[in-house]
Design a protein around this motif. Sequence first.
Motif, PDB file in Angstrom:
ATOM      1  N   CYS A  76      55.537  22.797   5.137  1.00  0.00           N
ATOM      2  CA  CYS A  76      55.063  24.163   4.871  1.00  0.00           C
ATOM      3  C   CYS A  76      55.118  24.540   3.395  1.00  0.00           C
ATOM      4  O   CYS A  76      54.634  25.606   3.018  1.00  0.00           O
ATOM      5  N   SER A  77      55.700  23.670   2.561  1.00  0.00           N
ATOM      6  CA  SER A  77      55.620  23.917   1.121  1.00  0.00           C
ATOM      7  C   SER A  77      54.225  23.596   0.596  1.00  0.00           C
ATOM      8  O   SER A  77      53.853  24.012  -0.505  1.00  0.00           O
ATOM      9  N   THR A  78      53.436  22.870   1.393  1.00  0.00           N
ATOM     10  CA  THR A  78      52.059  22.509   1.025  1.00  0.00           C
ATOM     11  C   THR A  78      51.039  23.103   1.989  1.00  0.00           C
ATOM     12  O   THR A  78      49.983  23.575   1.577  1.00  0.00           O
ATOM     13  N   LEU A  79      51.353  23.083   3.286  1.00  0.00           N
ATOM     14  CA  LEU A  79      50.424  23.570   4.306  1.00  0.00           C
ATOM     15  C   LEU A  79      50.705  25.032   4.641  1.00  0.00           C
ATOM     16  O   LEU A  79      51.840  25.499   4.528  1.00  0.00           O
ATOM     17  N   ASP A  80      49.681  25.737   5.060  1.00  0.00           N
ATOM     18  CA  ASP A  80      49.847  27.090   5.567  1.00  0.00           C
ATOM     19  C   ASP A  80      50.739  27.053   6.806  1.00  0.00           C
ATOM     20  O   ASP A  80      50.548  26.219   7.702  1.00  0.00           O
ATOM     21  N   GLU A  81      51.729  27.935   6.857  1.00  0.00           N
ATOM     22  CA  GLU A  81      52.719  27.896   7.938  1.00  0.00           C
ATOM     23  C   GLU A  81      52.075  28.070   9.312  1.00  0.00           C
ATOM     24  O   GLU A  81      52.406  27.346  10.260  1.00  0.00           O
ATOM     25  N   ALA A 101      61.710  25.607   9.236  1.00  0.00           N
ATOM     26  CA  ALA A 101      60.771  26.639   9.698  1.00  0.00           C
ATOM     27  C   ALA A 101      60.948  26.914  11.189  1.00  0.00           C
ATOM     28  O   ALA A 101      61.075  25.987  11.990  1.00  0.00           O
ATOM     29  N   ASN A 102      60.936  28.177  11.532  1.00  0.00           N
ATOM     30  CA  ASN A 102      60.965  28.572  12.935  1.00  0.00           C
ATOM     31  C   ASN A 102      59.532  28.508  13.464  1.00  0.00           C
ATOM     32  O   ASN A 102      58.697  29.342  13.117  1.00  0.00           O
ATOM     33  N   LEU A 103      59.234  27.521  14.309  1.00  0.00           N
ATOM     34  CA  LEU A 103      57.862  27.280  14.757  1.00  0.00           C
ATOM     35  C   LEU A 103      57.407  28.281  15.813  1.00  0.00           C
ATOM     36  O   LEU A 103      56.203  28.416  16.059  1.00  0.00           O
ATOM     37  N   GLY A 104      58.335  28.939  16.468  1.00  0.00           N
ATOM     38  CA  GLY A 104      57.952  29.934  17.470  1.00  0.00           C
ATOM     39  C   GLY A 104      57.329  29.320  18.714  1.00  0.00           C
ATOM     40  O   GLY A 104      56.641  30.001  19.470  1.00  0.00           O
ATOM     41  N   ILE A 105      57.566  28.024  18.947  1.00  0.00           N
ATOM     42  CA  ILE A 105      57.056  27.341  20.142  1.00  0.00           C
ATOM     43  C   ILE A 105      58.161  27.361  21.193  1.00  0.00           C
ATOM     44  O   ILE A 105      59.349  27.215  20.870  1.00  0.00           O
ATOM     45  N   ARG A 106      57.789  27.524  22.434  1.00  0.00           N
ATOM     46  CA  ARG A 106      58.761  27.690  23.533  1.00  0.00           C
ATOM     47  C   ARG A 106      59.849  26.619  23.514  1.00  0.00           C
ATOM     48  O   ARG A 106      61.019  26.902  23.712  1.00  0.00           O
ATOM     49  N   ASN A 107      59.471  25.392  23.260  1.00  0.00           N
ATOM     50  CA  ASN A 107      60.414  24.283  23.352  1.00  0.00           C
ATOM     51  C   ASN A 107      60.935  23.839  21.984  1.00  0.00           C
ATOM     52  O   ASN A 107      61.358  22.706  21.826  1.00  0.00           O
ATOM     53  N   SER A 108      60.890  24.728  20.991  1.00  0.00           N
ATOM     54  CA  SER A 108      61.326  24.335  19.650  1.00  0.00           C
ATOM     55  C   SER A 108      62.704  24.904  19.311  1.00  0.00           C
ATOM     56  O   SER A 108      63.096  25.969  19.803  1.00  0.00           O
ATOM     57  N   TYR A 109      63.423  24.166  18.469  1.00  0.00           N
ATOM     58  CA  TYR A 109      64.754  24.542  18.006  1.00  0.00           C
ATOM     59  C   TYR A 109      64.747  24.442  16.482  1.00  0.00           C
ATOM     60  O   TYR A 109      64.066  23.594  15.916  1.00  0.00           O
ATOM     61  N   THR A 110      65.505  25.303  15.801  1.00  0.00           N
ATOM     62  CA  THR A 110      65.422  25.385  14.343  1.00  0.00           C
ATOM     63  C   THR A 110      66.782  25.160  13.690  1.00  0.00           C
ATOM     64  O   THR A 110      67.780  25.770  14.099  1.00  0.00           O
ATOM     65  N   ILE A 111      66.794  24.267  12.680  1.00  0.00           N
ATOM     66  CA  ILE A 111      67.965  24.082  11.821  1.00  0.00           C
ATOM     67  C   ILE A 111      67.718  24.913  10.566  1.00  0.00           C
ATOM     68  O   ILE A 111      66.803  24.623   9.798  1.00  0.00           O
ATOM     69  N   LYS A 112      68.509  25.967  10.369  1.00  0.00           N
ATOM     70  CA  LYS A 112      68.289  26.875   9.247  1.00  0.00           C
ATOM     71  C   LYS A 112      69.509  26.920   8.325  1.00  0.00           C
ATOM     72  O   LYS A 112      70.625  26.621   8.738  1.00  0.00           O
ATOM     73  N   LEU A 113      69.244  27.295   7.086  1.00  0.00           N
ATOM     74  CA  LEU A 113      70.308  27.434   6.097  1.00  0.00           C
ATOM     75  C   LEU A 113      70.850  28.853   6.113  1.00  0.00           C
ATOM     76  O   LEU A 113      70.092  29.820   6.226  1.00  0.00           O
ATOM     77  N   ASN A 114      72.150  28.969   5.948  1.00  0.00           N
ATOM     78  CA  ASN A 114      72.779  30.283   5.883  1.00  0.00           C
ATOM     79  C   ASN A 114      72.759  30.765   4.431  1.00  0.00           C
ATOM     80  O   ASN A 114      73.778  30.770   3.725  1.00  0.00           O
ATOM     81  N   CYS A 115      71.554  31.147   3.973  1.00  0.00           N
ATOM     82  CA  CYS A 115      71.369  31.529   2.570  1.00  0.00           C
ATOM     83  C   CYS A 115      72.073  32.832   2.209  1.00  0.00           C
ATOM     84  O   CYS A 115      72.498  33.012   1.060  1.00  0.00           O
ATOM     85  N   GLY A 144      54.023  29.728   0.064  1.00  0.00           N
ATOM     86  CA  GLY A 144      54.004  30.004   1.505  1.00  0.00           C
ATOM     87  C   GLY A 144      55.092  29.275   2.260  1.00  0.00           C
ATOM     88  O   GLY A 144      55.185  29.381   3.485  1.00  0.00           O
ATOM     89  N   SER A 145      55.926  28.522   1.536  1.00  0.00           N
ATOM     90  CA  SER A 145      57.004  27.768   2.187  1.00  0.00           C
ATOM     91  C   SER A 145      57.997  28.718   2.846  1.00  0.00           C
ATOM     92  O   SER A 145      58.486  29.660   2.200  1.00  0.00           O
ATOM     93  N   PRO A 146      58.340  28.493   4.121  1.00  0.00           N
ATOM     94  CA  PRO A 146      59.317  29.355   4.796  1.00  0.00           C
ATOM     95  C   PRO A 146      60.669  29.354   4.076  1.00  0.00           C
ATOM     96  O   PRO A 146      61.331  30.386   3.988  1.00  0.00           O
ATOM     97  N   GLU A 147      61.073  28.176   3.563  1.00  0.00           N
ATOM     98  CA  GLU A 147      62.338  28.089   2.841  1.00  0.00           C
ATOM     99  C   GLU A 147      62.306  28.935   1.578  1.00  0.00           C
ATOM    100  O   GLU A 147      63.267  29.637   1.250  1.00  0.00           O
ATOM    101  N   ALA A 148      61.187  28.847   0.843  1.00  0.00           N
ATOM    102  CA  ALA A 148      61.059  29.610  -0.403  1.00  0.00           C
ATOM    103  C   ALA A 148      61.096  31.113  -0.124  1.00  0.00           C
ATOM    104  O   ALA A 148      61.757  31.876  -0.842  1.00  0.00           O
ATOM    105  N   ILE A 149      60.398  31.519   0.920  1.00  0.00           N
ATOM    106  CA  ILE A 149      60.368  32.946   1.276  1.00  0.00           C
ATOM    107  C   ILE A 149      61.764  33.412   1.698  1.00  0.00           C
ATOM    108  O   ILE A 149      62.234  34.481   1.301  1.00  0.00           O
TER     109      ILE A 149
END
Length: 668
Positions: A76-81, A101-115, A144-149
């Motif tokens: 997502c740092s290159t592609l539109d999220e 990135a949180n994909l918002g798909i029913r069967n998806s799980y997200t590893i996120k940073l505690n910024c 548009g990167s989710p991490e950058a945002i």
Amino acid sequence: MKKIGVLLPTFTIEYCYDILEGIYSYFKDKNVQVIIAQTKYPHSTECIFDYQHWASVEYLKSKDIDAIIVFSGVYCSTLDEEAFKKIMQGFKDKPIISIAANLGIRNSYTIKLNCNKVYEDIVSHLKNVHHCQRIAFMSASATGSPEAIQREECFLDTLKKAKVQFYTEDMFQGGFMDEKAEKAIRSVIAKPSDVKFDAIVAANDDMAVGIINAFNDIGVRVPEDVKVIGFDDSTKSAIMHPTISTINQQVVEQGITAAQTAFKLVNGERCPKIIYTDLHPKFKQSCGCIDSNENQKIYKKLDGTIASDHNSKYEGVSYFINEMNEKNNFITLMDMVKGSNTLKQFYYNVRFLVDQCDMNNMCISFFNEAIYLDSNEDFVLPNEQEVTILCDRRTEIELFKPGIKYDPHKTIVPTRTLSSRPGIYILSPIFSGEGIYGNLLCSVKGTKFADYNVYLKILITAISQSFEYTTAIVETEKLETENIHLQNDNKSLNKQSRTDELTNIYNRRGFMEVGQRNLDLIQEMDTPGVIFFADMDGLKSINDSFGHDMGDRAIQLEAEILKSAFRSTDIVGRISGDEFGIVAVGMKINDVEKIRLKIQLLNEKVSRENKLPFTLSLSLGAVDLQKSSVLKKLLTEADKDLYIQKKIKREKRLKEQNNVKKVKKLGK
């Protein structure tokens, strides 16, 4: 055995490399197959044919892949999220572990940073330890990167909570790149007095490097005038001077967490939908916590204690020796593949190649037919592939064309030999230019993915060349057989569909099919050749003066002349009415005038022998093979030359007629 797919754009980013280390370390003793695919980006032409790597995505949709780990933050740092989320919908039938990135798909799980927590620590440190009052931010949110945002939002939220005023002119966009960050600083700051802030936090270390480079040229001192803090704890942060204060985001641990989550899910355990990873600041020279004259690789922790920042992987004699060893490996590998002209020759070398590349096994499979794509087209995975080469060094099994066919939509590991072997595998498409031929699957012994990236590039190139050469040989054999049948068996259906009834040479269809195959072969083998477009002179006049039967006889004789003038290995066809095409194998463009003279003499000879009331004549346009690899395009170029040749003939004829008139006039 459970199979877990891993999708990432590239092996060559340090962040990706470290996450892979974490995934490898978790799975190395588990009874699991991990299939890693380096996909690059869809329709990418950064390196012309990069888009071919994206075919790997379709392989990992195979039904026997039980879960997917995806480096979504990098994509997502290159592609539109939103576009990337749509791509990942193709995997919604299996668990998806998304890193960042949180994909918002029913069967998806997200590893996120505690910024939030780490930025609270950073702002508190700058405010209370270094007494900073105005803090700028180098963002990459414009990508548009989710991490950058997320990093930008968390930073601004932290400033607000800490009651530190933020000025809009202190927001810069560096696109995650050092040169862009440097440019962003220079666009606003030309001299030290232009700097209004006393600290700047960058959303990654590369941009922190760009900031320091800009300040050095402008005359702004780091850390005396401005404190600089990055993010990522990259190698650059440790080797720069000053060393860069940064945030360690526990990248290897993120890989371990993603792997652990995938393993739990495929074994029926429940996991939280969002899993946070804690971050740790490392304060170094660029914020003034470590003296700028200090040569030891150290940093200060949040509690003020000093810790070592030593990384033997990038320092000293051992690093130099490892680099030299790998360079020697690359050279040896290239020497080994040079002798593999055919797939069978590659097979004879495969065990040595597997050992040289520090792999356990290798499986090479091909489609029934090559697929040709340009960068705008989407790859569609065929329903069948066939294993051509299999080598398993653990069992000493080596097979060439074992007759194993499989549907890649249903299985990704095609043989019993490999399907029961746990390990870390890399999958790569086999392609050359616009052609994609199949895939290579190999298990690796270690985590040197940057080196495996180079090994695979060398291997894929060699396999593609061997495939093309072998295919060309087979096609040549077929072509020779077809030519023999065409000459000796005039009763075949093949003759009826591809032979011109009037002249008994190839018709347009036959000429285009066989001519293109011959063209592919001679260009693949780097053999010279010339394409001719020929047109009879004065056929209309012959038809008008002597009738169409005589015109047909003239066309028949011209076809015989062309067959006589060219060799039996050349392809001669009647394209339309009085137009002919010729693919002259091995001929050089310098020989064209000789063939024109030969045809002229044959025309005169045949006209006399057949007591024709006219003299046959033919104009030839010619082009060598440098113009194109497509027969239709080459014929168009030859037609242009034909127009020039006819013009030359016409001017010559007019000149001769004028000379005759002058002689007659003088005679009077």
